[in-house]
Design a protein around this motif. Structure first.
Motif, PDB file in Angstrom:
ATOM      1  N   SER A 100      37.341  21.347 -29.370  1.00 46.09           N
ATOM      2  CA  SER A 100      37.247  22.139 -29.378  1.00 46.09           C
ATOM      3  C   SER A 100      36.675  23.431 -29.645  1.00 46.09           C
ATOM      4  O   SER A 100      35.335  23.356 -29.375  1.00 46.09           O
ATOM      5  N   LEU A 101      36.761  23.850 -31.013  1.00 45.87           N
ATOM      6  CA  LEU A 101      36.329  24.314 -32.119  1.00 45.87           C
ATOM      7  C   LEU A 101      34.735  23.218 -32.751  1.00 45.87           C
ATOM      8  O   LEU A 101      34.483  23.758 -32.687  1.00 45.87           O
ATOM      9  N   LEU A 102      35.503  21.987 -32.583  1.00 47.52           N
ATOM     10  CA  LEU A 102      34.027  21.363 -33.172  1.00 47.52           C
ATOM     11  C   LEU A 102      32.458  21.234 -32.437  1.00 47.52           C
ATOM     12  O   LEU A 102      31.875  21.765 -33.025  1.00 47.52           O
ATOM     13  N   TRP A 103      33.297  21.236 -31.302  1.00 41.55           N
ATOM     14  CA  TRP A 103      31.708  21.062 -30.282  1.00 41.55           C
ATOM     15  C   TRP A 103      31.703  22.950 -29.789  1.00 41.55           C
ATOM     16  O   TRP A 103      30.109  23.083 -29.307  1.00 41.55           O
ATOM     17  N   GLY A 104      32.264  23.580 -29.828  1.00 41.32           N
ATOM     18  CA  GLY A 104      32.179  25.166 -29.935  1.00 41.32           C
ATOM     19  C   GLY A 104      30.736  25.415 -31.163  1.00 41.32           C
ATOM     20  O   GLY A 104      30.223  25.942 -30.916  1.00 41.32           O
ATOM     21  N   PHE A 105      31.206  24.093 -32.334  1.00 43.17           N
ATOM     22  CA  PHE A 105      30.485  25.509 -33.588  1.00 43.17           C
ATOM     23  C   PHE A 105      29.099  24.874 -33.332  1.00 43.17           C
ATOM     24  O   PHE A 105      28.504  25.274 -33.437  1.00 43.17           O
ATOM     25  N   ILE A 127      30.978  29.401 -19.112  1.00 42.84           N
ATOM     26  CA  ILE A 127      30.494  27.924 -18.325  1.00 42.84           C
ATOM     27  C   ILE A 127      30.772  26.559 -19.479  1.00 42.84           C
ATOM     28  O   ILE A 127      31.222  26.048 -19.805  1.00 42.84           O
ATOM     29  N   SER A 128      29.680  26.731 -20.246  1.00 40.11           N
ATOM     30  CA  SER A 128      29.951  26.038 -21.286  1.00 40.11           C
ATOM     31  C   SER A 128      31.314  26.261 -22.320  1.00 40.11           C
ATOM     32  O   SER A 128      31.758  24.803 -22.609  1.00 40.11           O
ATOM     33  N   ALA A 129      32.125  26.751 -22.592  1.00 42.73           N
ATOM     34  CA  ALA A 129      33.162  26.956 -23.078  1.00 42.73           C
ATOM     35  C   ALA A 129      34.219  25.778 -22.049  1.00 42.73           C
ATOM     36  O   ALA A 129      35.032  24.910 -22.960  1.00 42.73           O
ATOM     37  N   VAL A 130      34.423  26.054 -20.722  1.00 41.45           N
ATOM     38  CA  VAL A 130      35.568  25.618 -20.107  1.00 41.45           C
ATOM     39  C   VAL A 130      34.927  24.463 -19.788  1.00 41.45           C
ATOM     40  O   VAL A 130      35.553  23.619 -19.989  1.00 41.45           O
ATOM     41  N   LEU A 131      33.705  23.876 -19.613  1.00 42.50           N
ATOM     42  CA  LEU A 131      32.783  22.212 -19.671  1.00 42.50           C
ATOM     43  C   LEU A 131      33.849  21.902 -21.488  1.00 42.50           C
ATOM     44  O   LEU A 131      33.736  20.367 -21.024  1.00 42.50           O
ATOM     45  N   ILE A 132      33.096  22.150 -22.231  1.00 35.87           N
ATOM     46  CA  ILE A 132      33.827  21.520 -23.792  1.00 35.87           C
ATOM     47  C   ILE A 132      35.214  21.052 -23.342  1.00 35.87           C
ATOM     48  O   ILE A 132      35.651  20.186 -23.813  1.00 35.87           O
ATOM     49  N   GLY A 169      37.525  21.719 -21.068  1.00 36.98           N
ATOM     50  CA  GLY A 169      37.540  19.557 -19.887  1.00 36.98           C
ATOM     51  C   GLY A 169      37.073  18.622 -20.737  1.00 36.98           C
ATOM     52  O   GLY A 169      37.979  17.331 -20.067  1.00 36.98           O
ATOM     53  N   ALA A 170      36.333  18.796 -21.073  1.00 36.28           N
ATOM     54  CA  ALA A 170      35.637  17.059 -21.506  1.00 36.28           C
ATOM     55  C   ALA A 170      36.679  16.767 -22.588  1.00 36.28           C
ATOM     56  O   ALA A 170      37.174  16.233 -22.847  1.00 36.28           O
ATOM     57  N   THR A 171      37.390  17.665 -23.638  1.00 33.41           N
ATOM     58  CA  THR A 171      37.634  17.192 -24.498  1.00 33.41           C
ATOM     59  C   THR A 171      39.452  16.916 -24.685  1.00 33.41           C
ATOM     60  O   THR A 171      39.369  15.468 -24.814  1.00 33.41           O
ATOM     61  N   ILE A 172      39.615  17.244 -22.747  1.00 31.48           N
ATOM     62  CA  ILE A 172      41.170  16.951 -22.809  1.00 31.48           C
ATOM     63  C   ILE A 172      40.884  15.737 -21.549  1.00 31.48           C
ATOM     64  O   ILE A 172      41.654  14.445 -21.615  1.00 31.48           O
TER      65      ILE A 172
END
Length: 497
Positions: A51-56, A12-17, A19-22
């Motif tokens: 997305s990698l930045l926020w994922g990190f 869920i976090s990956a999908v939200l990140i 979507g928000a980045t796009i």
């Protein structure tokens, strides 16, 4: 077996990140930017990098949740390794190549532009790899004292030990040699700290401060006389900048003649002078654009008053949050009494949420604090960017008017800075993040490297961050309108003519 709720939360976090980045990317992206290097591949690369930045960043609360109780079962060693390698490749390879491609002469053939971008990128990679390998050859040893012989994984942890297979015991201590790929990450984190000190120190003060100023200087209904005076002032300023640009054209023509003369220093001074004046012109044009937008809003009365009040409330709340974080830095990281922090402060708050309310509440609060620090870095990047024209070409981010070279360059800067902010977060919440893989990599191995130990032992970066934040607060307090045109003063000068 990995915990089901952790897997669901991660997805869920990956999908939200994503979507928000796009959404944010296309909110800022200029619709007419169709140059080479600005196509869908480049746009996808920027989205992937952010997305990698926020994922990190979100990997830190996930790491904490995975370490609690009997463990969530996720392989955080592998997760950190994958995201760090992808992060590093985007930061020093893919993004610079795309930026160099964008900046090449548009009149040249595409093949020639790709070749030039490739050679520039190759030179950058050789320079970075050369410096890192030289540093690795001399500085790869991390000395870890007071440990046992327990080893869990390549860079995992136990309650009493931080030990790995590639180690040797000397006089009650462990000398650990970092592998090259891990040292490259550690090296870039060290570089990122310098950017984080500048951008983060400015942003943690400027983010709430500018929100309050946006409310104070919000567009308001004006009388016809006030609008006419403001229109004349903006037109006069536009004429001044137009005259200045013509002067700059003359300087460039003179510079072309200077290039034919011998003397490297003479040519360098001429180029430096013209670049400084060009930077000043760009900054003043950016400010003029902002003032014209406010003028249009005031003339058409299209401003939403609720948005201004929302900025005021958010600015006040974020000001309190910034103050709390700086206070936590003081009492937990800087002030030491008998070898221990003066107070656990926010660590105790997070533990209280975890054990007295609910563990997921503590995780969400920790994630929110981490995200806020990254937003502070971004704010500092945009704030300082207007003042870096004399050094490098940095452009401010504008809604629907941000070109791809601006995205690419700011993304590289923010990615470097975020590495420092991630380590900063781990240092701030070291007790809360105990027994996590992130603390092992960033809080132990990085701080124990032979050459870099002095920076952490004497808290160089922490003091520098605090000093930058205090200086920023004083400057913004004394000159709150430094990024705005003083329309009233311009009108007064015109009346006195």
């Amino acid at each position: 077996m990995a915990s089901a709720w952790l897997i669901i939360l991660t997805v869920i976090s990956a999908v939200l990140i994503l979507g928000a980045t796009i959404y944010v990317f296309f909110l800022y992206c200029h619709p007419d930017d169709n140059a080479y290097g600005a196509g869908w591949l480049a746009k996808g690369l920027v989205i992937l990098s952010m997305s990698l930045l926020w994922g990190f960043v979100m990997l830190l609360p996930l790491d904490v949740a995975n370490s609690r109780g009997e463990g969530g079962g996720l392989n955080m060693d592998l997760a950190y390794m994958i995201i760090m390698i992808l992060y590093f490749l985007c930061m020093v390879c893919f993004l610079p190549f795309t930026l160099f491609l964008y900046e090449t002469d548009p009149d040249k053939p595409l093949g020639a532009r790709i070749c030039w971008a490739f050679w520039y990128t190759l030179f950058l990679l050789i320079a970075v790899a050369g410096l890192a390998l030289i540093a690795w050859g001399a500085l790869r040893e991390a000395v870890i004292s007071d440990v046992t012989h327990t080893a869990i994984s390549q860079f995992s942890r136990s309650e009493t030990a931080y030990v790995t297979p590639a180690q040797s015991e000397l006089a009650g201590r462990v000398v650990y040699e970092l592998p090259p790929f891990l040292f490259m990450i550690v090296f870039t984190v060290f570089v990122g700290w310098w950017l984080f000190v500048g951008f983060g120190g400015v942003g943690i003060v400027a983010l709430p401060f500018d929100m309050v100023l946006d409310f104070y200087y919000r567009p308001r209904p004006r009388t016809a006389v006030e609008m006419a005076e403001k229109k004349i002032a903006l037109r006069r300023r536009c004429e001044e900048l137009l005259s200045y640009s013509r002067t700059l054209e003359g300087i460039y023509e003179a510079q072309e003649e200077e290039e034919e003369k011998p003397g490297l220093i003479t040519r360098w001074r001429a180029a430096r002078k013209s670049k400084s004046k060009e930077g000043k012109l760009k900054r003043e044009l950016a400010i003029l654009e902002e003032e014209y937008e406010i003028f249009e809003v005031e003339s058409t009365l299209t401003a939403n008053p609720l948005l201004a009040w929302a900025k005021l409330i958010a600015g006040c709340l974020l000001a309190i949050l910034s103050f709390v974080l700086v206070l936590h830095l003081l009492v937990y990281n800087i002030i030491v009494i008998n070898g221990k922090p003066a107070d656990q402060f926010l660590n105790k708050v997070l533990f209280w949420f975890e054990f007295s309310i609910a563990r997921f509440i503590s995780t969400f609060v920790f994630a929110g604090l981490s995200v806020y620090l990254v937003f502070a870095v971004m704010k500092g990047n945009f704030k300082v960017g207007l003042r870096l024209f004399f050094l490098i070409q940095v452009h401010p981010m504008k809604l629907n008017r941000t070109y791809m070279n601006t995205f690419l360059f700011n993304t590289i800067l923010i990615m470097f800075s975020t590495l420092g902010s991630i380590h900063f977060i781990i240092l701030l919440f070291a007790d809360y993040m105990r027994l996590t893989t992130g603390l092992t990599i960033f809080g132990v191995l990085l701080t124990k490297l032979t050459f870099l130990r002095g920076f952490w032992q004497y808290k160089v970066f922490l003091y520098a961050f605090l000093i930058v934040a205090v200086i920023t607060f004083v400057v913004l307090l004394l000159k709150p309108k430094s990024d705005r045109m003083d329309i009233k003063a311009m009108i007064a000068r015109r009346k006195n003519l």
